[in-house]
Design an enzyme around this catalytic site. Structure first.
Site, short mmCIF file in Angstrom:
data_model
loop_
_atom_site.label_atom_id
_atom_site.label_comp_id
_atom_site.label_asym_id
_atom_site.label_seq_id
_atom_site.Cartn_x
_atom_site.Cartn_y
_atom_site.Cartn_z
N GLY A 131 -7.31 -2.44 15.78
CA GLY A 131 -6.98 -3.70 15.11
C GLY A 131 -5.79 -4.33 15.80
N GLU A 163 -5.95 5.96 15.55
CA GLU A 163 -5.45 5.72 16.91
C GLU A 163 -5.39 7.02 17.71
OE1 GLU A 163 -1.52 4.19 19.33
OE2 GLU A 163 -1.80 3.53 17.28
N TYR A 167 -10.92 2.80 2.59
CA TYR A 167 -10.29 2.22 3.78
C TYR A 167 -10.95 2.76 5.05
CZ TYR A 167 -6.30 1.84 7.14
OH TYR A 167 -5.48 1.59 8.21
N ASN A 190 0.85 -1.19 0.00
CA ASN A 190 0.00 0.00 0.00
C ASN A 190 0.89 1.24 0.00
OD1 ASN A 190 -1.41 2.22 2.01
ND2 ASN A 190 -2.88 1.28 0.61
#
Length: 741
Positions: free
Chosen positions: A719, A580, A575, A441
């Protein structure tokens, strides 16, 4: 009450400083235009009240904005002019060197913003400080030189987020799927040393950890490896051990039945597998890369990747040992078993392991036990992924199964259907087979959907007009990321571009051909769908009357990606941004621009991606079912979660959730708690309490310990599992999560 100074340091709010500042501006004005001392006191008190209402630590700039507003509210425009002029003059002085104060404050561990920026970095360690220092320089250069002014201003205003500006000055990409198979089977080079094909499983594991560390030092995002690529080396060790056992028996002048020899071989093999897996676990958590942290590594466990029955059998052994070791955990400095942050584990639910009569169901039950205790593995549904991830020529139900890059960023399916004719020169290229390992990516820019909504004033036509303007801003920011990678020579990161991790390009060759036609992706992120819908419709996006609008927003984002893809041949993909530390930044920016809007900007965080709000009461199954439709519209990656209590004594319930995931959603996880107080030995949940200044503080409920250096707290944040604590916005979000079981 605390404030955040310009260098990031935290300081107690002092109303007298506001009085002094206003008085200086007041004295500079004509006498007839001046405020009275009583008016100055009232302005200062009004600012103090507004700060308290925000329920968070405001920055100096935000407080100065409030002072300006209050001065003008009193009609003292000449005083306000003097105050604004003084601010502007001081800002010019500061701009002459924008990095010194921030760097000095982080070296002395006074920079609260940086200290809480990354939940897996300890900012007191020299290596981390060195990375942060380089990051401050990169951000400064990015702001002043590399990015267009309107993109910088939009980023600073929280309209968009230009991710990882602390690495943008260098030619680095985000995240990837490591082609570990090519590197192990065909050799690689690490620090100028040729590493040939290993001759045992344990050696393969050791080489894998060295590869992981090298890759982590040459990119800023996560990486993923597959245990399948280690599985062939189990049989290499098996044959080697067998030769050794037979030789030992012969040297002893003894005889042994084949059954007995096989038993000894398998026992020794299991010990080697245990040592190999332990090497990966312990080296990953103890290695420190050049960016001052353990590698952000995900380990993929998918039985369906095995090429033959023997390899599948051996892969199952590796998976079992990996789960058992993670279940045990690692020891902290006190010798207590705790939950490590890395490696993240992903376990694929498939027909061979999801049913109780399946051959490998024992692995699924072990995975459930591990999740209940250590929060991993997370789960990918083979069934749902085969419906959604369709390479060229594939039909729903017959698609591809592969892991994300790090925590959630997914590659798009192979649009060439044949691995792009091996454009990367991989040594393990298979003509006609879709390619995933070795792809990457390019980077992420995130759109703040809440700001789009609030800027529209609830006017729907205006909303879509502003949406288009903001999407154009994101497109140009993403093209900056793309252009920054264009022209990068393979020499910039040999482990990535020359020696197999992503490609085997010649020295001196640009990586440009890997940036187009779908080989790599570039991500349009989004955040705050819940708050966006809440403001525009007055309801949560779970409300049936509001869900269509939420889905329209998602489709609009995807349509933009499709348009850009067609125009540029660059694989733009949508996406679900994890946010965070940016959740706090966005929340503060929204409050500054729009004030406190109940149900929208009244928190110190905004909701990740498409998630249901953390305070909304809903059961685990309904949550996963609802969010699955949004996950399907986030092809560039997203993950759903359910928050659960301690489930170690209710593994059957964990299994029920896992079975539901298999049938209903592609990628999901279960969040629980895993804490330990080093002062008193308490191993229950460490609580988040508010201190007298309104600051959220992690507190042991048993002994009252609030020293973060003397407690182990593990929480799922984005995640990944975080273990180095979080900023005030994310901490509030963690505190307010409701249980779904």
């Amino acid at each position: 009450m605390k404030i955040i100074k310009r260098n990031g340091a935290e300081e107690t709010f002092r109303i007298e400083k506001i009085v002094v500042a206003i008085t200086k501006a007041n004295n500079a004005a004509e006498e007839a235009e001046r405020l009275t001392p009583l008016q100055i006191d009232r302005i200062a008190q009004a600012v103090e009240i507004r700060c308290e209402e925000m329920n968070r630590s405001l920055s100096v700039e935000e407080i100065q904005d409030l002072v300006e507003d209050q001065i003008m509210a009193h009609g003292a425009f000449e005083v306000a002019k003097r105050y604004i002029t003084y601010r502007y003059t001081r800002s010019l002085v500061r701009q002459s060197n924008t990095t010194d104060d921030r760097i000095l404050s982080l070296i002395e561990c006074n920079n609260e913003e940086v200290k809480q920026e990354n939940a897996n970095k300890n900012p007191t360690i020299n290596a981390v400080q060195r990375d942060y220092m380089a990051g401050e320089v990169s951000k400064d250069i990015t702001r002043r030189i590399l990015l267009p002014r309107d993109i910088v201003e939009a980023h600073e205003a929280g309209i968009i987020h230009f991710h990882d500006a602390d690495y943008y000055a260098q030619h680095m990409h985000n995240c990837d799927l490591v082609n570990l198979e090519d590197m192990l089977q065909n050799g690689t080079v690490i620090s100028g040393t040729l590493i040939e094909k290993p001759h045992s499983f344990s050696t393969a594991c050791n080489i894998a950890t060295q590869i992981i560390a090298q890759i982590a030092s040459n990119q800023y995002g996560g990486q993923s490896i597959s245990l399948t690529h280690l599985a062939p080396f189990v049989d290499v060790s098996r044959r080697k051990i067998r030769e050794s056992v037979v030789r030992e028996i012969r040297e002893l002048g003894a005889e042994a039945a084949e059954e007995r020899i096989s038993k000894i071989v398998e026992e020794r093999l299991r010990e080697e597998i245990k040592r190999g897996v332990q090497t990966i676990q312990y080296q990953v958590v103890t290695l420190m890369t050049t960016n001052g942290q353990a590698p952000f590594i995900t380990v993929f466990m998918y039985l369906g990747e095995a090429r033959n029955p023997q390899e599948k059998h051996d892969l199952a052994i590796i998976i079992e040992e990996t789960l058992r070791q993670r279940y045990q955990g690692v020891k902290n400095e006190k010798g207590v078993w705790i939950t490590p942050a890395f490696p993240k584990l992903i376990y694929v639910l498939e027909e061979d392991n999801i049913h109780e009569d399946s051959k490998y169901f024992y692995l699924t039950r072990l995975a459930a036990e591990c999740t209940a205790r250590r929060m991993v593995p997370d789960y990918i549904s083979e069934k749902k992924m085969r419906e959604l991830k369709l390479s060229k020529g594939e039909t729903p139900g017959n698609g591809d199964v592969y892991t994300c890059m790090g925590c959630r960023s997914f590659l798009t399916p192979d649009s060439s259907g044949n691995g792009w004719d091996n454009v990367a020169n991989a040594g393990n290229y298979e003509p006609g087979k879709p390619k995933y390992y070795g792809r990457f990516n390019q980077g992420v820019v995130t759109l703040n959907l809440v700001d789009v909504a609030l800027s529209s004033g609830k006017e729907m036509d205006k909303f879509w007009k502003i949406f288009d303007e903001r999407l154009d801003l994101c497109y140009r920011a993403l093209m900056c990321r793309h252009e920054r990678l264009k022209g990068t020579l393979s020499d910039a990161a040999p482990i990535l571009w020359q020696y197999g991790a992503l490609a085997r390009l010649p020295k001196g060759e640009p990586i440009d051909k890997l940036l187009y036609n779908g080989y790599s992706t570039i991500s349009l992120g989004y955040a705050g769908l819940y708050e966006c819908v809440k403001y525009m419709t007055g309801k949560s996006h779970t409300d049936p009357s509001a869900t269509p609008f939420a889905l329209d927003v998602m489709r609009y984002l995807n349509a933009a990606c499709a348009k850009w893809r067609a125009e540029t041949h660059i694989d733009f993909s949508l996406y679900g941004t994890p946010l965070e530390s940016t959740t706090y930044k966005f929340a503060k920016c929204l409050q500054k621009r729009f004030g406190i809007v109940p149900g929208v900007t009244d928190k110190s965080y905004i909701t990740n991606s498409y998630h249901i709000h953390v305070t909304e009461k809903i059961n685990a199954f309904d949550k996963l079912a609802f969010e699955s439709q949004f996950q399907a519209l986030s092809p560039g990656g997203a993950i759903s979660y359910v928050e659960v209590p301690d489930m170690q004594n209710n593994i059957d319930a964990v299994l029920e959730v896992m079975k539901f995931i298999y049938d209903n959603i592609m990628y999901a996880e279960l969040n629980t708690k895993s804490d330990y107080c080093q002062v008193c030995g308490y191993d229950g949940e460490i609580e988040v309490l508010e201190d007298t200044d309104g600051k959220l503080v992690w507190t042991c409920p048993n002994c009252g310990n609030t020293d973060q250096s003397k407690m182990n707290v593990a929480r799922r944040t984005c995640g990944y599992i975080g273990t180095q604590f979080w900023n005030q916005g994310r901490t509030q979000e963690i505190k307010e999560r409701v249980l779904h079981l």
